[in-house]
Design a protein around this motif. Structure first.
Motif, short mmCIF file in Angstrom:
data_model
loop_
_atom_site.label_atom_id
_atom_site.label_comp_id
_atom_site.label_asym_id
_atom_site.label_seq_id
_atom_site.Cartn_x
_atom_site.Cartn_y
_atom_site.Cartn_z
N GLN A 110 0.77 -1.30 0.18
CA GLN A 110 -0.07 -0.13 0.13
C GLN A 110 0.84 1.23 -0.09
N ALA A 131 -0.23 -0.75 -12.23
CA ALA A 131 -0.56 -1.08 -10.90
C ALA A 131 -1.71 -0.14 -10.46
N VAL A 132 -1.59 1.16 -10.80
CA VAL A 132 -2.62 2.20 -10.32
C VAL A 132 -3.60 1.82 -11.12
N ASP A 144 -1.22 -7.42 -9.26
CA ASP A 144 -0.92 -7.46 -7.96
C ASP A 144 0.74 -7.77 -7.81
N PRO A 197 -5.39 -2.55 -10.16
CA PRO A 197 -4.57 -3.07 -9.02
C PRO A 197 -4.95 -4.53 -8.61
N GLN A 198 -5.85 -4.82 -8.97
CA GLN A 198 -6.39 -6.16 -8.67
C GLN A 198 -5.81 -7.25 -9.61
N LYS A 236 0.64 6.24 -7.12
CA LYS A 236 -0.62 7.19 -7.24
C LYS A 236 -0.18 8.66 -7.23
N LEU A 267 2.25 1.69 -3.49
CA LEU A 267 1.12 2.12 -4.47
C LEU A 267 0.70 3.36 -4.23
#
Length: 196
Positions: A97, A171-172, A179, A175-176, A104, A100
């Motif tokens: 997180q 990934a932004v 991973d 994200p699912q 972002k 990530l």
């Protein structure tokens, strides 16, 4: 007795509040009023720490790279060559997180670097540092015999840096799907190709 204020700590608090707003609402949604409210300051209090929104945004963009570079330094230990390169990559990839959130944050800034010379210079300096580190790790790997003799290193630097930055974008956006496991497989596939 007047209260002592840790200006560096306050600046970091404001930057973290800015990050949260950018991650949720984008750069345009991070107004000075909203940043002050998110950081728990009065509306005009931010001017004690930043000259204005442009100064705060520049500092927020720089701080993403500072945080990443600090983690890289802490993770490196005595590692050299491909082991060091993998550790570097693990700190850049948005595997948790925190990383990530950093992705972002940098994404909207990257969009602004094309029109803002100050932000462009921040990014150019950060990428020059990263390119230098990657090139150094690859040079060590060549000396240690972990990559074939005569391998041209500059194109590998380009490939690795493009893969890392691209992983942040994907990934932004997904994200699912994108991973940590998928990112690690990509990284290990790239590193295995270097050894081939």
């Amino acid at each position: 007795m007047p209260k002592l204020v840790d200006h560096s700590a306050r600046r970091r608090e404001i930057i973290h509040a800015t990050w949260r707003l950018i991650a949720e609402h984008g750069i345009d949604g991070a107004t000075m009023r909203e940043i002050a409210r998110e950081a728990g300051f009065a509306n005009g209090a931010l001017t004690h720490y930043f000259e204005g929104k442009d100064d705060l945004l520049r500092a927020s963009f720089e701080f993403v790279y500072e945080e990443t570079n600090s983690r890289i330094g802490a993770a490196m230990g005595d590692a050299t060559g491909l082991a060091a390169l993998r550790l570097f990559c693990l700190e850049v990839l948005p595997l948790d997180q925190t990383r990530l959130l950093e992705a972002k944050i940098v994404l909207p800034f990257w969009g602004r670097t094309t029109a803002d010379p100050v932000l462009s210079a921040v990014n150019a300096r950060a990428m020059a540092v990263w390119r230098g580190w990657i090139l150094g790790y690859l040079g060590q790997a060549a000396e240690e015999g972990d990559i074939p003799d005569g391998t041209e290193l500059e194109p590998l630097v380009d490939e690795l840096l493009s893969a890392l930055l691209g992983a942040q974008v994907v990934a932004v956006m997904e994200p699912q799907r994108w991973d940590g496991g998928r990112q690690l497989r990509m990284l290990d596939t790239l590193l295995a190709r270097l050894r081939a």
